[in-house]
Design a protein around this motif. Structure first.
Motif, PDB file in Angstrom:
ATOM      1  N   ALA A   1      -0.107  -6.228  -6.512  1.00  0.00           N
ATOM      2  CA  ALA A   1      -1.200  -6.781  -6.067  1.00  0.00           C
ATOM      3  C   ALA A   1      -2.356  -6.140  -6.303  1.00  0.00           C
ATOM      4  O   ALA A   1      -3.506  -6.481  -6.539  1.00  0.00           O
ATOM      5  CB  ALA A   1      -0.845  -7.224  -4.526  1.00  0.00           C
TER       6      ALA A   1
ATOM      7  N   ALA B   1       3.020  -5.113  -3.278  1.00  0.00           N
ATOM      8  CA  ALA B   1       1.819  -4.453  -3.134  1.00  0.00           C
ATOM      9  C   ALA B   1       1.187  -3.933  -4.353  1.00  0.00           C
ATOM     10  O   ALA B   1       0.099  -4.110  -4.591  1.00  0.00           O
ATOM     11  CB  ALA B   1       1.612  -3.685  -2.159  1.00  0.00           C
TER      12      ALA B   1
ATOM     13  N   LEU C   1      -2.020 -10.075   0.748  1.00  0.00           N
ATOM     14  CA  LEU C   1      -0.708  -9.644   0.925  1.00  0.00           C
ATOM     15  C   LEU C   1       0.029 -10.497   2.070  1.00  0.00           C
ATOM     16  O   LEU C   1      -0.732 -10.673   3.182  1.00  0.00           O
ATOM     17  CB  LEU C   1      -0.469  -8.216   1.411  1.00  0.00           C
ATOM     18  CG  LEU C   1      -1.032  -7.058   0.309  1.00  0.00           C
ATOM     19  CD1 LEU C   1      -1.118  -5.804   0.680  1.00  0.00           C
ATOM     20  CD2 LEU C   1      -0.221  -7.144  -0.963  1.00  0.00           C
TER      21      LEU C   1
ATOM     22  N   GLU D   1      -1.597 -14.362  -4.133  1.00  0.00           N
ATOM     23  CA  GLU D   1      -0.801 -14.035  -2.895  1.00  0.00           C
ATOM     24  C   GLU D   1       0.575 -13.154  -3.321  1.00  0.00           C
ATOM     25  O   GLU D   1       1.210 -13.666  -4.145  1.00  0.00           O
ATOM     26  CB  GLU D   1      -0.361 -15.159  -1.935  1.00  0.00           C
ATOM     27  CG  GLU D   1       0.430 -14.837  -0.825  1.00  0.00           C
ATOM     28  CD  GLU D   1       0.695 -15.907   0.159  1.00  0.00           C
ATOM     29  OE1 GLU D   1       1.999 -16.164   0.465  1.00  0.00           O
ATOM     30  OE2 GLU D   1      -0.084 -16.851   0.178  1.00  0.00           O
TER      31      GLU D   1
ATOM     32  N   LEU E   1       4.602  -8.063   0.404  1.00  0.00           N
ATOM     33  CA  LEU E   1       4.403  -6.488   0.816  1.00  0.00           C
ATOM     34  C   LEU E   1       4.922  -5.764  -0.138  1.00  0.00           C
ATOM     35  O   LEU E   1       4.372  -4.606  -1.035  1.00  0.00           O
ATOM     36  CB  LEU E   1       4.636  -6.121   2.133  1.00  0.00           C
ATOM     37  CG  LEU E   1       4.504  -4.580   2.288  1.00  0.00           C
ATOM     38  CD1 LEU E   1       2.866  -4.123   2.033  1.00  0.00           C
ATOM     39  CD2 LEU E   1       4.853  -4.213   3.719  1.00  0.00           C
TER      40      LEU E   1
END
Length: 346
Positions: free
Chosen positions: A329, A326, A344, A320, A323
């Motif tokens: 991620a 990101a 996110l 997790e 944002l």
């Protein structure tokens, strides 16, 4: 909701290798639109393709587009016409909207409509903006209310689980059968969970990497095999195979590992064009090769199964990120050797 402009950060793809966090405006609301404050978004393979290649299959970026279609959130502003849920209601979103077309398809299967739009898709121009943003407006017909006992973080898996549920439903009766799942990424792993719930007699999961196989085992796979063990895969003799790798080698393995008269459900989206697969083996074994594309009403079945505890999928989520992180991620999500579903948090 006030009329004062509020910052609305979103993840926007501009071109291959060019994804930015930007402030995007909310367009004026139609009477049947509600504003959803997004809580979580799950990164899908299509998001990764837009980031890495500027295209997902034949859907090519021709303008900046907000990514994301696996999302869950809370109603922040209810629709003016009174339709849909009230402020504070937790919801997930069905990403598809269909429109009239002259092309024939079964009316009860709108997922096959060539004019269907999907959140975060460049299939049409203008593109259909996705939902990786702090706030997004949706027609209330796209909203599905979530039971209060269902955690929002778990609920972000509803959309991909619906894809897996649809694929399993395309396989027909599951009870007591031996099933081979080729490709144990998020969709394949979720298919394992759905198959377990449906009463499969034995589930064999296949993948290139150890991490996806660990997840598949946690969700109910009885046997896990590495993709390179072609003899063991061919010896599975499965009644049903779910091909979710999206790779022609995976489809070849699914065909090889399915018993005579069996069925292969193809949910992994292979690249456009011809694919080198052993179709002669499918012919001589009288295999049924069945396509599976997205989903329709299965989303309601998934919500009920998650809420009543008969379906457990949380193990699919491995990472997790906020944002603001990101890009990191996306990098992690693209590495199947270390991640399952990456989400996110907004």
């Amino acid at each position: 909701m006030t009329t004062e402009r509020v910052e609305n950060l979103a993840l926007v793809a501009h071109a291959a290798g060019d994804v930015r966090i930007e402030d995007v405006p909310l367009n004026p609301l139609a009477a049947d639109e509600a504003v959803i404050r997004i809580s979580y978004g799950g990164i899908c393979g299509s998001d990764l393709h837009y980031w890495k290649h500027g295209a997902a299959g034949e859907s090519v970026l021709r303008e900046p587009m907000v990514l994301g279609h696996e999302i869950v959130g809370i109603v922040e502003c209810a629709a003016a016409d009174g339709s849909g849920p009230v402020v504070g209601t937790p919801v997930t979103v069905h990403p598809a909207r269909s429109s009239a077309t002259a092309v024939r398809f079964p009316s009860e299967r709108p997922n096959l409509s060539p004019t269907v739009t999907y959140l975060g898709s460049a299939a049409h121009l203008p593109h259909t903006a996705g939902a990786f943003a702090a706030r997004v407006a949706f027609p209330t017909a796209m909203l599905h209310v979530l039971p209060t006992n269902l955690p929002l973080r778990t609920s972000v898996l509803i959309e991909p689980t619906s894809v897996a549920w649809h694929a399993v439903s395309r396989a027909g009766a599951i009870g007591g059968k031996r099933v081979l799942v080729v490709g144990s990424g998020p969709i394949g792993a979720l298919a394992v969970a759905v198959l377990k719930r449906a009463g499969a007699g034995e589930i064999v999961a296949v993948d290139v990497f150890d991490k996806p196989l660990e997840i598949a085992h946690a969700l109910g796979a009885d046997v896990v095999l590495k993709a390179g063990d072609v003899d063991a895969i061919a010896a599975v003799d499965a009644d049903i195979a779910i091909e979710s790798s999206g790779n022609h080698r995976g489809l070849a393995s699914a065909i090889a590992g399915t018993t005579r008269g069996g069925r292969v459900v193809m949910v992994g989206l292979l690249p456009s064009g011809d694919q080198p697969v052993p179709i002669s083996l499918a012919i001589t074994r009288e295999l049924e090769l069945i396509g599976s594309f997205r989903f329709h009403r299965e989303i309601d079945d998934v919500i009920r199964a998650l809420a009543d505890g008969s379906l457990t999928v949380d193990s699919v989520i491995t990472h997790e990120f906020p944002l603001a992180d990101a890009l990191e991620a996306l990098v992690v999500a693209a590495d199947a050797s270390q991640s399952g579903k990456v989400v996110l948090a907004f």
